[in-house]
Write a protein that holds these residues in place. Structure first.
Motif, PDB file in Angstrom:
ATOM      1  N   GLN A  50     -48.813 -27.055-102.663  1.00 41.64           N
ATOM      2  CA  GLN A  50     -50.558 -27.045-104.105  1.00 41.64           C
ATOM      3  C   GLN A  50     -49.828 -25.556-105.209  1.00 41.64           C
ATOM      4  O   GLN A  50     -50.621 -25.308-106.139  1.00 41.64           O
ATOM      5  CB  GLN A  50     -51.636 -27.204-103.002  1.00 41.64           C
ATOM      6  CG  GLN A  50     -52.280 -28.366-102.544  1.00 41.64           C
ATOM      7  CD  GLN A  50     -53.851 -27.733-102.043  1.00 41.64           C
ATOM      8  OE1 GLN A  50     -53.812 -26.928-101.091  1.00 41.64           O
ATOM      9  NE2 GLN A  50     -54.653 -27.747-103.012  1.00 41.64           N
ATOM     10  N   CYS A  87     -61.278 -30.082-102.992  1.00 44.70           N
ATOM     11  CA  CYS A  87     -59.932 -29.667-103.229  1.00 44.70           C
ATOM     12  C   CYS A  87     -59.364 -28.986-104.135  1.00 44.70           C
ATOM     13  O   CYS A  87     -59.951 -29.475-105.080  1.00 44.70           O
ATOM     14  CB  CYS A  87     -58.938 -30.938-102.964  1.00 44.70           C
ATOM     15  SG  CYS A  87     -57.081 -30.553-102.846  1.00 44.70           S
ATOM     16  N   LEU A  88     -59.247 -28.019-103.649  1.00 52.48           N
ATOM     17  CA  LEU A  88     -58.242 -26.776-104.798  1.00 52.48           C
ATOM     18  C   LEU A  88     -57.166 -27.663-106.131  1.00 52.48           C
ATOM     19  O   LEU A  88     -57.707 -27.438-107.085  1.00 52.48           O
ATOM     20  CB  LEU A  88     -57.686 -25.541-104.362  1.00 52.48           C
ATOM     21  CG  LEU A  88     -58.799 -24.956-103.611  1.00 52.48           C
ATOM     22  CD1 LEU A  88     -57.934 -23.496-103.270  1.00 52.48           C
ATOM     23  CD2 LEU A  88     -60.394 -24.522-104.323  1.00 52.48           C
ATOM     24  N   HIS A 129     -57.598 -31.870 -93.349  1.00 54.37           N
ATOM     25  CA  HIS A 129     -57.612 -31.702 -95.079  1.00 54.37           C
ATOM     26  C   HIS A 129     -55.527 -31.282 -95.179  1.00 54.37           C
ATOM     27  O   HIS A 129     -55.221 -31.709 -96.512  1.00 54.37           O
ATOM     28  CB  HIS A 129     -58.481 -31.260 -95.664  1.00 54.37           C
ATOM     29  CG  HIS A 129     -58.080 -31.291 -96.714  1.00 54.37           C
ATOM     30  ND1 HIS A 129     -58.998 -31.799 -98.184  1.00 54.37           N
ATOM     31  CD2 HIS A 129     -57.483 -30.713 -97.910  1.00 54.37           C
ATOM     32  CE1 HIS A 129     -58.608 -31.159 -99.842  1.00 54.37           C
ATOM     33  NE2 HIS A 129     -58.216 -31.066 -98.920  1.00 54.37           N
ATOM     34  N   GLU A 130     -55.346 -30.313 -95.092  1.00 55.75           N
ATOM     35  CA  GLU A 130     -54.629 -29.302 -95.328  1.00 55.75           C
ATOM     36  C   GLU A 130     -52.989 -29.859 -94.877  1.00 55.75           C
ATOM     37  O   GLU A 130     -52.102 -29.910 -95.449  1.00 55.75           O
ATOM     38  CB  GLU A 130     -54.296 -27.380 -94.970  1.00 55.75           C
ATOM     39  CG  GLU A 130     -55.093 -27.004 -95.564  1.00 55.75           C
ATOM     40  CD  GLU A 130     -55.581 -26.995 -96.711  1.00 55.75           C
ATOM     41  OE1 GLU A 130     -54.510 -27.363 -97.753  1.00 55.75           O
ATOM     42  OE2 GLU A 130     -56.922 -27.191 -96.950  1.00 55.75           O
ATOM     43  N   HIS A 133     -52.093 -32.789 -96.590  1.00 55.83           N
ATOM     44  CA  HIS A 133     -51.445 -32.619 -97.835  1.00 55.83           C
ATOM     45  C   HIS A 133     -49.647 -31.912 -97.672  1.00 55.83           C
ATOM     46  O   HIS A 133     -48.749 -32.047 -98.715  1.00 55.83           O
ATOM     47  CB  HIS A 133     -51.704 -30.380 -98.649  1.00 55.83           C
ATOM     48  CG  HIS A 133     -53.222 -30.505 -99.391  1.00 55.83           C
ATOM     49  ND1 HIS A 133     -53.066 -32.112-100.628  1.00 55.83           N
ATOM     50  CD2 HIS A 133     -53.957 -30.456 -99.221  1.00 55.83           C
ATOM     51  CE1 HIS A 133     -53.791 -31.200-101.034  1.00 55.83           C
ATOM     52  NE2 HIS A 133     -54.631 -30.213-100.607  1.00 55.83           N
TER      53      HIS A 133
END
Ligand code: CO
Length: 151
Positions: A50, A87-88, A129-130, A133
């Motif tokens: 990210q 999510c950012l 979630h992470e 990624h």
């Protein structure tokens, strides 16, 4: 240093990230920047891709504390929870996602030392979630619906 958070559509978010091999100053700088970037964005978690770096490192900031997980791997996942995620890298959206309610991971810290951790509820959700990624998966791939966020 605050880094720019990559937004959906950028290919780096779809990469299978490489394991961290060197526990050096560059890794420390990356993690420090990820922590600062996460704090400024007031998020619950941030993965290295990210900020444009496709390596297996994530930071999580939840009720239980602030955590850095390098080369994290699930040992097991149990139960089920359904809840809201954002999510950012997907600004202005939120979605309903089914996740395990309890997970165990093994990981390394920034020095390369190995640990195991059990997390439940929202902490488990943030970890799932992470870690997604790191394999190029966004929550929007799994969400039952994605809607405009309220804030
Ligand atoms: Co995210």
């Amino acid at each position: 240093m605050i880094r720019e958070i990559v937004q959906v559509g950028d290919a780096v978010l779809r990469k299978k990230c490489e394991p961290v091999a060197r526990f050096d100053g560059a890794l420390c700088a990356l993690l420090d920047d990820m922590k600062a970037t996460l704090e400024k964005a007031e998020g619950a978690g941030l993965a290295a891709p990210q900020v444009g770096v496709p390596v297996r490192a994530v930071v999580v900031n939840v009720e239980e504390g602030y955590f850095e997980f390098i080369n994290p791997v699930f040992v097991w996942q149990k139960g089920e929870q359904v809840g809201t995620e954002g999510c950012l890298s997907v600004r202005g959206k939120a979605g309903t996602v089914r996740r395990p309610s309890k997970v165990k991971i093994v990981f390394q810290d920034r020095k390369g030392d190995r640990y195991a951790l059990v997390a439940r509820d929202f902490f488990a959700r943030a970890i799932c979630h992470e870690l997604d990624h790191l394999d190029g998966i966004l929550y929007t791939d799994k969400a039952e619906e994605v809607r405009d966020a309220e804030d």
